[in-house]
Design a protein around this motif. Structure first.
Motif, PDB file in Angstrom:
ATOM      1  N   LEU A  77       0.867  -1.167   0.000  1.00 14.08           N
ATOM      2  CA  LEU A  77       0.000   0.000   0.000  1.00 14.08           C
ATOM      3  C   LEU A  77       0.902   1.214   0.000  1.00 14.08           C
ATOM      4  O   LEU A  77       1.792   1.326   0.845  1.00 14.08           O
ATOM      5  N   LEU A  78       0.680   2.130  -0.947  1.00  6.11           N
ATOM      6  CA  LEU A  78       1.574   3.266  -1.107  1.00  6.11           C
ATOM      7  C   LEU A  78       0.778   4.555  -1.205  1.00  6.11           C
ATOM      8  O   LEU A  78      -0.130   4.680  -2.036  1.00  6.11           O
ATOM      9  N   ALA A  79       1.112   5.507  -0.335  1.00  6.09           N
ATOM     10  CA  ALA A  79       0.512   6.840  -0.385  1.00  6.09           C
ATOM     11  C   ALA A  79       1.558   7.817  -0.905  1.00  6.09           C
ATOM     12  O   ALA A  79       2.697   7.841  -0.407  1.00  6.09           O
ATOM     13  N   GLU A  80       1.188   8.607  -1.908  1.00  4.22           N
ATOM     14  CA  GLU A  80       2.104   9.577  -2.495  1.00  4.22           C
ATOM     15  C   GLU A  80       1.444  10.949  -2.536  1.00  4.22           C
ATOM     16  O   GLU A  80       0.277  11.068  -2.898  1.00  4.22           O
ATOM     17  N   TYR A  81       2.228  11.956  -2.173  1.00  2.00           N
ATOM     18  CA  TYR A  81       1.737  13.337  -2.156  1.00  2.00           C
ATOM     19  C   TYR A  81       2.693  14.207  -2.953  1.00  2.00           C
ATOM     20  O   TYR A  81       3.914  14.107  -2.821  1.00  2.00           O
ATOM     21  N   SER A  82       2.147  15.044  -3.811  1.00  2.00           N
ATOM     22  CA  SER A  82       2.988  15.955  -4.580  1.00  2.00           C
ATOM     23  C   SER A  82       2.339  17.333  -4.632  1.00  2.00           C
ATOM     24  O   SER A  82       1.112  17.460  -4.720  1.00  2.00           O
ATOM     25  N   ALA A  83       3.173  18.344  -4.553  1.00  2.00           N
ATOM     26  CA  ALA A  83       2.737  19.735  -4.685  1.00  2.00           C
ATOM     27  C   ALA A  83       3.752  20.449  -5.570  1.00  2.00           C
ATOM     28  O   ALA A  83       4.625  19.822  -6.165  1.00  2.00           O
ATOM     29  N   LYS A  84       3.641  21.756  -5.659  1.00  2.00           N
ATOM     30  CA  LYS A  84       4.490  22.500  -6.580  1.00  2.00           C
ATOM     31  C   LYS A  84       5.965  22.378  -6.227  1.00  2.00           C
ATOM     32  O   LYS A  84       6.818  22.251  -7.106  1.00  2.00           O
ATOM     33  N   ARG A  85       6.292  22.392  -4.922  1.00  2.00           N
ATOM     34  CA  ARG A  85       7.695  22.391  -4.503  1.00  2.00           C
ATOM     35  C   ARG A  85       8.100  21.192  -3.659  1.00  2.00           C
ATOM     36  O   ARG A  85       9.292  21.030  -3.372  1.00  2.00           O
ATOM     37  N   VAL A  86       7.144  20.393  -3.222  1.00  2.00           N
ATOM     38  CA  VAL A  86       7.474  19.268  -2.341  1.00  2.00           C
ATOM     39  C   VAL A  86       6.747  18.002  -2.795  1.00  2.00           C
ATOM     40  O   VAL A  86       5.751  18.068  -3.533  1.00  2.00           O
ATOM     41  N   ARG A  87       7.249  16.867  -2.342  1.00  2.46           N
ATOM     42  CA  ARG A  87       6.592  15.587  -2.590  1.00  2.46           C
ATOM     43  C   ARG A  87       7.030  14.605  -1.510  1.00  2.46           C
ATOM     44  O   ARG A  87       8.075  14.777  -0.855  1.00  2.46           O
ATOM     45  N   SER A  88       6.226  13.570  -1.308  1.00  3.44           N
ATOM     46  CA  SER A  88       6.568  12.559  -0.311  1.00  3.44           C
ATOM     47  C   SER A  88       5.847  11.258  -0.653  1.00  3.44           C
ATOM     48  O   SER A  88       4.856  11.251  -1.395  1.00  3.44           O
ATOM     49  N   SER A  89       6.355  10.175  -0.096  1.00  2.88           N
ATOM     50  CA  SER A  89       5.699   8.879  -0.268  1.00  2.88           C
ATOM     51  C   SER A  89       5.945   8.037   0.965  1.00  2.88           C
ATOM     52  O   SER A  89       6.988   8.148   1.633  1.00  2.88           O
ATOM     53  N   PHE A  90       4.968   7.195   1.272  1.00  6.69           N
ATOM     54  CA  PHE A  90       5.102   6.244   2.376  1.00  6.69           C
ATOM     55  C   PHE A  90       4.342   4.988   2.001  1.00  6.69           C
ATOM     56  O   PHE A  90       3.161   5.051   1.654  1.00  6.69           O
ATOM     57  N   GLY A  91       5.021   3.848   2.061  1.00  5.35           N
ATOM     58  CA  GLY A  91       4.400   2.585   1.666  1.00  5.35           C
ATOM     59  C   GLY A  91       4.725   1.463   2.621  1.00  5.35           C
ATOM     60  O   GLY A  91       5.835   1.381   3.167  1.00  5.35           O
TER      61      GLY A  91
END
Length: 355
Positions: free
Chosen positions: A67-81
């Motif tokens: 299970l993988l959650a990914e977040y992206s915005a204009k200047r940042v991003r992150s993921s946790f799985g």
């Protein structure tokens, strides 16, 4: 065991609050690869030696699920799985912390400028052609050159798309496929991927660092290089060639040993639904730098054929036949006999869901 799940849910809820913002995007994905493998050597304890993929004999099981959650915005991003499966059981066996074995990815990134990112945490590797997810590969099982090079790294990665043809990546990491640090040194590596035409992709990567465990004592530097080339002849047929070479100072010696891995993959799409792929490969590790066979050395060649049915855009049904032979009798059976070859049949259904 509850902590990763709590962190995953927290990330999912936090990022969902921003999902409606046009500059922010939250993606939740899940993957499952279930398989049945039959090794005609009838391996000891139903555990296939020298592999992490499809590692259980005569057993229906989950190779890998996440299970993988990914977040992206204009200047940042992150993921946790989070992950589980027999691949995790075998590939993360050396990690001392049971909690970290459950983590597939955990990283955060900042965009320096357009096309340039810095990501830190548990990250995907920068070298090699095949990936850990079977659904993305031509052949169901992984090549030896994939099994014995990192599936994951822990550290900092700088990635830059210099133009539409050239990507550059640089990493500083704890070491060779480790989460918990094992010495005072860090490893460094780079990757260059060049696409001169739409049909041709060239890649070179390396990873150099001290791989001797222990915070006191001698350093044993591993100098590893990988290069691969992919050429698409037409929409139905493509081929990939890959070569790996590594040198490392040997324990108890001033001399160095080396390992070599080479493979060739080809895939032909019979139709939109059906594809046939083949792979030949050899790995030689006489000094047992990467593979421990209790002193006999490792010189294994394998030959694979995979049939792929695309049952949906996000699901593949695979059947693979695989034969391998080594210069020594390194495969142990239930009856304590040893063999210098093996024959494997494996079937798999893999599906990825993204929302």
């Amino acid at each position: 065991m509850k902590t990763p799940l709590i962190l995953f849910i927290a990330l999912m809820l936090a990022t969902q609050l921003h999902a409606q913002d046009s500059d922010r995007e939250f993606t939740l994905s899940a993957f499952a690869d279930v398989y049945y493998a039959y090794d005609f050597n009838n391996p000891l304890n139903n555990s296939r030696q020298y592999v992490t993929q499809a590692a259980r004999h005569n057993e229906f099981n989950l190779n890998w699920g996440y299970l993988l959650a990914e977040y992206s915005a204009k200047r940042v991003r992150s993921s946790f799985g989070l992950q589980t499966g027999t691949y995790v059981q075998y590939n993360y066996a050396a990690e001392p912390n049971e909690l970290t074995k459950m983590i597939y990815q955990a990283n955060a990134g900042i965009k320096i400028k357009e096309g340039i990112w810095v990501d830190a945490g548990i990250i995907t590797p920068h070298t090699g052609y095949e990936g850990v997810a079977s659904i993305d590969n031509e052949i169901y099982t992984r090549a030896l050159g994939t099994e014995y090079t990192p599936y994951y790294l822990t550290g900092v990665k700088l990635s830059a798309a210099l133009n539409d043809k050239l990507d550059v990546t640089a990493v500083v990491v704890n070491g060779w496929q480790i989460i918990a640090e094992t010495n005072n040194a860090k490893s460094v590596g780079v990757n260059l991927q060049y696409r001169p035409t739409e049909e041709l992709t060239l890649s070179y990567g390396n990873l150099i660092g001290n791989e001797q465990p222990g915070f006191v004592g001698s350093r044993k530097v591993r100098n590893y290089h990988n290069a691969w080339i992919k050429y698409t002849f037409n929409p139905k047929f493509h081929a990939v060639g890959s070569f790996d070479y590594g040198v490392q100072e040997l324990l108890g010696s001033a001399e160095s040993g080396h390992f070599v891995m080479a493979m060739l993959i080809a895939e032909y799409k019979v139709s939109e639904k059906l594809a046939i792929g083949g792979r030949v490969e050899n790995m030689r590790d006489d000094d047992e730098i990467l593979v421990n066979t209790s002193g006999g050395g490792f010189n294994l060649s394998t030959y694979s054929m995979t049939g792929t049915l695309n049952v949906a855009d996000n699901a593949k049904l695979r059947v693979e036949a695989k034969y391998g032979s080594d210069a020594n009798a390194i495969f142990l059976s239930q009856d304590a006999t040893t063999h210098d070859d093996f024959f494997l049949l494996v079937g798999s259904l893999a599906m990825r869901f993204t929302k």
